[in-house]
Every structure is written in C-alpha cells, then in structure tokens.
Scaffold this active site. Sequence first.
Site, PDB file in Angstrom:
ATOM      1  N   GLY A 272       0.812  -1.219   0.000  1.00 22.82           N
ATOM      2  CA  GLY A 272       0.000   0.000   0.000  1.00 22.82           C
ATOM      3  C   GLY A 272       0.841   1.262   0.000  1.00 22.82           C
ATOM      4  O   GLY A 272       0.544   2.232  -0.710  1.00 22.82           O
ATOM      5  N   CYS A 273       1.901   1.256   0.776  1.00 22.22           N
ATOM      6  CA  CYS A 273       2.771   2.438   0.873  1.00 22.22           C
ATOM      7  C   CYS A 273       3.530   2.654  -0.434  1.00 22.22           C
ATOM      8  O   CYS A 273       3.724   3.789  -0.867  1.00 22.22           O
ATOM      9  CB  CYS A 273       3.726   2.302   2.052  1.00 22.22           C
TER      10      CYS A 273
END
Length: 148
Positions: free
Chosen positions: A43-44
């Site tokens: 996600g990051c």
Amino acid sequence: MLKLGDSLPEFIGTNQNGEPVDSQNLRGKKLVVFFYPKARTPGCTAEACNLRDNYSVLKKKGFQLLGISADSVKRQKNFAVKNELPFDMIADENHDVINKFGVWQLKKFMGREFMGIVRTTFVFDENGICIQVIDKVKTKDHASQILD
C-alpha cells in the site's frame, strides 16, 4: 490529529539522505505531508509511486511533497532509490514529527489492536495553514485526491 485551520507544526526531520528538513524552510510553498505506515509495503509503495507518477502535475500546481514514516534513514533511502521518488522521505524513528501531527494511534487489523501510523495526508497553504486533511487515502489514486 491536526485539523483544518491548524498551523504546520515546527519540526526538523531527517530525510533519506541523512540531511535535515526544517519545517520553517517549507513555508511560502504549498505543502503536501503524507504519513504512511511502513516503507516497501504494497500500500505504501502504491501511494508513493502514484505521487511520483503525478509529481510533475503536483509541482506545476505549486505543491512540494514530503513523505514521513517511522522507518530508518537506510530504509527510507532504499525505498526512495528503488522507486525513484523525487521528493524527501523523512525517517522519524522517534515519532517526534508523527506525534506533532497526531497520526500515531490505536489501530485494529485482523482482530488485533496495536499502535501505529494512521495513513493520513495534510495539505498546507503558503502560510502554513492546513487546508485539507485526507484520512481515507486511496493509495493507487492519491494524487487526484490532493488535486480535487
């Protein structure tokens, strides 16, 4: 957590190159400060790469970007180099900056509770006033949330 109308907190962070980044030097520019839980996670990475891919548009609109997590300088450096990130990534292992923004909070995931960074983005105007808080970040389309 910071809210609309709040001022940019004063801080000095360390970027991925081990260099100081002073919030006092960020005034006079529109600023996007995005907090993310951990470098090099799916996600990051999606969030940082979406901002990278739209960096020229954000820059043309006058935005400066600053990513912050509790990762080490080395981990931030690896993350920035691997993903060719053109903006500073602050390593805040001691949570000094994270706490000033109020994003270190109780989280729940798969039935367990723990303290961690709540993925949040703050947008500040040229005077250092918060004009937008994005707490429901769409990692794959984050730049459009900032630009809308």
